[in-house]
Design an enzyme around this catalytic site. Structure first.
Site, PDB file in Angstrom:
ATOM      1  N   CYS A   1      42.756 158.980 -47.961  1.00 22.40           N
ATOM      2  CA  CYS A   1      42.115 160.287 -47.907  1.00 22.40           C
ATOM      3  C   CYS A   1      41.419 160.514 -49.247  1.00 22.40           C
ATOM      4  O   CYS A   1      41.917 160.121 -50.295  1.00 22.40           O
ATOM      5  CB  CYS A   1      43.054 161.459 -47.680  1.00 22.40           C
TER       6      CYS A   1
ATOM      7  N   ARG B   1      37.961 155.752 -48.863  1.00 23.07           N
ATOM      8  CA  ARG B   1      39.400 156.052 -48.896  1.00 23.07           C
ATOM      9  C   ARG B   1      39.947 156.424 -47.523  1.00 23.07           C
ATOM     10  O   ARG B   1      41.169 156.505 -47.338  1.00 23.07           O
ATOM     11  CB  ARG B   1      39.678 157.192 -49.874  1.00 23.07           C
TER      12      ARG B   1
ATOM     13  N   TRP C   1      42.230 159.783 -43.709  1.00 24.95           N
ATOM     14  CA  TRP C   1      42.863 158.605 -43.103  1.00 24.95           C
ATOM     15  C   TRP C   1      44.169 159.142 -42.552  1.00 24.95           C
ATOM     16  O   TRP C   1      45.094 159.471 -43.306  1.00 24.95           O
ATOM     17  CB  TRP C   1      43.097 157.528 -44.146  1.00 24.95           C
TER      18      TRP C   1
ATOM     19  N   ASN D   1      45.776 164.953 -49.946  1.00 26.91           N
ATOM     20  CA  ASN D   1      45.889 163.502 -49.758  1.00 26.91           C
ATOM     21  C   ASN D   1      47.348 163.153 -50.025  1.00 26.91           C
ATOM     22  O   ASN D   1      47.849 163.417 -51.111  1.00 26.91           O
ATOM     23  CB  ASN D   1      44.965 162.805 -50.774  1.00 26.91           C
ATOM     24  N   GLY D   2      48.029 162.615 -49.020  1.00 23.01           N
ATOM     25  CA  GLY D   2      49.443 162.274 -49.213  1.00 23.01           C
ATOM     26  C   GLY D   2      50.266 162.671 -47.995  1.00 23.01           C
ATOM     27  O   GLY D   2      49.711 162.932 -46.922  1.00 23.01           O
TER      28      GLY D   2
ATOM     29  N   GLU E   1      43.632 134.212 -47.768  1.00 20.46           N
ATOM     30  CA  GLU E   1      42.644 135.244 -48.088  1.00 20.46           C
ATOM     31  C   GLU E   1      41.440 135.163 -47.134  1.00 20.46           C
ATOM     32  O   GLU E   1      40.932 136.184 -46.671  1.00 20.46           O
ATOM     33  CB  GLU E   1      42.226 135.095 -49.564  1.00 20.46           C
TER      34      GLU E   1
ATOM     35  N   LYS F   1      40.231 138.171 -44.651  1.00 22.84           N
ATOM     36  CA  LYS F   1      38.867 138.730 -44.668  1.00 22.84           C
ATOM     37  C   LYS F   1      38.292 138.770 -43.254  1.00 22.84           C
ATOM     38  O   LYS F   1      37.690 139.746 -42.853  1.00 22.84           O
ATOM     39  CB  LYS F   1      37.917 137.915 -45.565  1.00 22.84           C
TER      40      LYS F   1
ATOM     41  N   GLU G   1      40.125 141.479 -41.061  1.00 25.62           N
ATOM     42  CA  GLU G   1      39.954 142.897 -41.358  1.00 25.62           C
ATOM     43  C   GLU G   1      38.550 143.418 -41.086  1.00 25.62           C
ATOM     44  O   GLU G   1      38.397 144.591 -40.761  1.00 25.62           O
ATOM     45  CB  GLU G   1      40.415 143.251 -42.770  1.00 25.62           C
TER      46      GLU G   1
ATOM     47  N   HIS H   1      53.905 121.468 -37.948  1.00 29.64           N
ATOM     48  CA  HIS H   1      55.193 122.067 -37.594  1.00 29.64           C
ATOM     49  C   HIS H   1      55.013 123.249 -36.640  1.00 29.64           C
ATOM     50  O   HIS H   1      55.897 124.088 -36.516  1.00 29.64           O
ATOM     51  CB  HIS H   1      55.928 122.513 -38.869  1.00 29.64           C
TER      52      HIS H   1
ATOM     53  N   LYS I   1      40.700 152.032 -48.388  1.00 35.40           N
ATOM     54  CA  LYS I   1      40.638 151.218 -49.594  1.00 35.40           C
ATOM     55  C   LYS I   1      41.902 151.320 -50.433  1.00 35.40           C
ATOM     56  O   LYS I   1      42.364 150.351 -51.001  1.00 35.40           O
ATOM     57  CB  LYS I   1      39.431 151.683 -50.415  1.00 35.40           C
TER      58      LYS I   1
HETATM   59  C1  F6R Z   1      42.066 143.419 -48.276  1.00 30.39           C
HETATM   60  C2  F6R Z   1      42.425 144.566 -49.070  1.00 30.39           C
HETATM   61  C3  F6R Z   1      43.833 145.002 -49.087  1.00 30.39           C
HETATM   62  C4  F6R Z   1      44.262 145.322 -50.533  1.00 30.39           C
HETATM   63  C5  F6R Z   1      45.669 145.916 -50.556  1.00 30.39           C
HETATM   64  C6  F6R Z   1      46.165 146.148 -51.966  1.00 30.39           C
HETATM   65  O1  F6R Z   1      40.722 143.111 -48.383  1.00 30.39           O
HETATM   66  O2  F6R Z   1      41.598 145.139 -49.698  1.00 30.39           O
HETATM   67  O3  F6R Z   1      44.674 144.052 -48.520  1.00 30.39           O
HETATM   68  O4  F6R Z   1      44.209 144.147 -51.272  1.00 30.39           O
HETATM   69  O5  F6R Z   1      45.678 147.119 -49.851  1.00 30.39           O
HETATM   70  O6  F6R Z   1      45.348 147.052 -52.644  1.00 30.39           O
HETATM   71  P1  F6R Z   1      45.373 147.163 -54.213  1.00 30.39           P
HETATM   72  O7  F6R Z   1      44.889 145.883 -54.764  1.00 30.39           O
HETATM   73  O8  F6R Z   1      44.469 148.311 -54.527  1.00 30.39           O
HETATM   74  O9  F6R Z   1      46.796 147.429 -54.608  1.00 30.39           O
END
Ligand code: F6R
Length: 615
Positions: free
Chosen positions: A2, A27, A75, A101-102, A488, A492, A495, A511, A610
């Site tokens: 949020c 956010r 969010w 937010n929270g 990773e 990507k 998501e 396995h 984010k």
């Molecule tokens: C994936 C992504 C998330 C963040 C995770 C941790 O692309 O962005 O998996 O890596 O939410 O976020 P931070 O690094 O801000 O603690």
């Protein structure tokens, strides 16, 4: 998650708040709303959907006049995303309005109590309970808004960044934070409120970051008053000068923030090592380590806590620290670590990796580690973020603002910082020779240009993306340093394109996952020359004999894998520990192009946000 934004001053609040919401949309973006006060009337508009939907609705329904305004992009946690559950929320009298937010965890018991006193609720949110609790305090105790907010917050359990406005006191906004970030922009006779500084960067460079457990009353034309929520003690406002500029938070001609951020990696990495890596002198300077070298180097082990992409950077770091500095490393999901009574001692160094520096689970893991006496170290991108302040020491990544929800440059700059840390430690402990140390520094210096080179594969990657965009599944394989890169790459793709993907250590395939391979299954294999090359080539043979489609990431000039694979993407050669910085690039581009071709919202993928400030 949020985003909250607010303004009180002499300008029209609406354009400031609207633009601020657009900047904070990363956010959370399932609904949005704005409340404005024009000196007589408090008006509000909110809607399910994006800030763009809000703009259309608001401009059609209400006047945009007013020099006080608050806005929210959501969010959802409590209550589905719909118009009613969107913020802001009014109190029952309609005088007080709040954005939050929270999560207020004890909202249900507070709601029941308020209902017995006649309060009614329109939404399913915890936030509407809080605004009515504030109103209830004012009516019972005849106190000002600031005091009422303080009394109400002391009855809550949970996390919040809030902004509250009362039309009976139209010259002030009250804000508070616990567990969610909140910045106050200080201008000439005007104040800006936001979850981060990006909404007000073109108006002022001066910001106050509230600490956890603090609240502030900002009055038009007056000074900010900050207090501790618990004991009412006054806190001296600390005004910081911001380093961010407007260009950094705009798209700069790219179609998406993610693409811009992928292309920014060469400069982000050199910004991260510049001033730290003094190649000719053979020195790495990192203040957070220099000041605590004995403590860090004498650690019996390192525990790395992180989530998501940052956890993947932690896995790469495990290889680097063990390889170069000979320190045992454990890498933990922060969300698991914090709840499983881990064995932590004063001899441990706990490293938190977090782009935002606000991730709730990572923050809680650090607090736990500190309580148990460990030395804590933060590797964060956002300057002044909660984790960077909570840890005993740290090193910033200097990637610049990352706005695309899918992390790209944060990952590679995290690896850069962690590599510098390992090299510095290795040198201090004597676990790396001088010539090897120098060799690593020189290779690191070449990485930005080598990334530029890797970015040139964009056309080939686009063609590959076009062939496989409709595949329902995808497998990513790598070994050694490239195993976390495989994880990773899969994350990507999942998501932003919503294609199911799994990352696996290449040798583990036999396995279990090998059962998935048939002629429909694209398998991305990282097969660079440095890093168990022959073994990976055997794994490629295994896939080929089961008719899987092979997309191989190889070192420039590799002919052996070219003969086996359906497609190859070349990256320049480097030393093994630095290969993740290069092999990650094509995987970021592959997921980006697939998502664009599928028409997905690359910068704001569904269900994600984010900064995950709730657990
Ligand atoms: C994936 C992504 C998330 C963040 C995770 C941790 O692309 O962005 O998996 O890596 O939410 O976020 P931070 O690094 O801000 O603690």
């Amino acid at each position: 998650m949020c985003g909250i934004v607010g303004y009180i001053g002499h300008r029209e609040a609406y354009p400031v708040v609207l633009k601020g919401l657009q900047r904070l949309e990363y956010r959370g973006y399932d609904s949005a709303g704005i409340a404005l006060y024009d000196g007589a009337e408090l008006k509000m508009c909110k809607t399910k959907g994006k800030v763009a939907d809000l703009k259309t609705k608001l401009e059609a329904e209400i006047s945009t006049k007013g020099t006080v305004g608050i806005g929210h992009t959501r969010w959802a946690t409590h209550g589905e995303p719909n118009d009613v559950n969107s913020h802001p929320h009014y109190s029952n009298s309609g005088d007080i309005v709040i954005i939050h937010n929270g999560i207020i965890e004890n909202y249900d018991s507070l709601k029941k109590e308020l209902k017995t006193r006649g309060y009614e609720f329109k939404s399913d949110t915890d936030t509407e309970v809080l605004v009515n609790l504030i109103e209830d305090v004012i009516s019972k105790e005849d106190v000002k808004l600031g005091k009422a907010v303080q009394i109400a917050l002391n009855q809550t359990i949970g996390a919040y960044a809030i902004a509250v406005f009362n039309k009976q006191k139209p010259d002030e906004l009250v804000v508070a934070r616990l567990g969610s970030p909140l910045a106050i922009g200080v201008g000439e006779d005007e104040f800006f409120i936001a979850s981060d500084a990006s909404p007000f960067i073109e108006f002022t460079n001066n910001a106050i970051y509230l600490e956890d457990g603090e609240m502030a009353v900002v009055r038009r034309g007056k000074e900010v008053k900050i207090r501790k929520i618990k004991d009412d003690s006054l806190v001296d406002p600390y005004i910081q000068e911001l380093q961010m500029n407007l260009e950094q938070i705009e798209k700069g001609g790219y179609e998406h923030f993610m693409l811009k951020e992928i292309h920014e990696q060469p400069s982000a990495i050199s910004d991260t090592y510049r001033g730290r890596m003094l190649v000719d002198e053979g020195i790495i300077r990192m203040a957070g380590m220099d000041d605590n070298m004995e403590r860090i180097a004498n650690a019996k082990r390192f525990i790395i806590v992180a989530c998501g992409t940052s956890w993947h950077a932690g896995l790469v770091a495990e290889y680097i620290f063990e390889d170069i500095a000979r320190i045992p490393v454990e890498v933990e999901y922060a969300s698991e670590f914090r709840y499983r009574n881990p064995v932590i001692s004063e001899n441990d160094v706990v490293i938190a990796i977090s782009q935002s520096g606000e991730t709730a689970d990572t923050m809680a893991a650090i607090k736990l580690a500190k309580e148990k006496g460990a030395f804590t170290f933060g590797v964060c991108n956002v300057v002044g973020s909660s984790i960077s302040r909570e840890t005993n020491a740290g090193a910033y990544t200097h990637a610049g603002p990352e706005i695309g929800v899918a992390s790209t440059k944060a990952f590679t700059t995290q690896i850069t910082v962690l590599t510098l840390m390992a090299l510095k430690l290795g040198k201090f402990k004597g676990t790396i020779s001088h010539s090897d140390f120098q060799y690593h520094l020189r290779e690191m210096e070449l990485i930005p240009n080598k990334i530029k080179d890797s970015l040139k594969s964009d056309t080939i990657i686009r063609e590959i993306a076009n062939i496989y965009k409709d595949a329902p599944n995808c497998l990513y394989l790598g070994r050694g340093y490239n195993f976390p890169v495989a994880l990773e790459g899969a994350l990507k793709l999942k998501e932003i394109s919503y294609i199911h993907a799994e990352g696996y250590p290449a040798a583990e395939m036999k396995h279990g996952p090998i059962a998935l391979i048939d002629e429909q299954m694209p398998v991305v294999v990282i097969a660079t020359k440095k890093g168990h090359y022959e073994k990976v080539v055997s794994n490629i043979q295994e896939i080929k004999s089961r008719k899987g489609k092979i997309i191989a990431i190889v070192t420039h000039g590799d002919e052996e894998v070219r003969d086996l694979a359906d497609h190859v993407i070349e990256v320049p050669e480097t030393i093994e520990s630095l290969t993740p910085l290069l092999t990650t690039i094509p995987l970021q581009l592959l997921s980006y192009h697939i998502a664009v071709m599928l028409g997905k919202n690359v910068d704001q993928p569904r269900n994600l946000a984010k900064s995950v400030t709730v657990e």
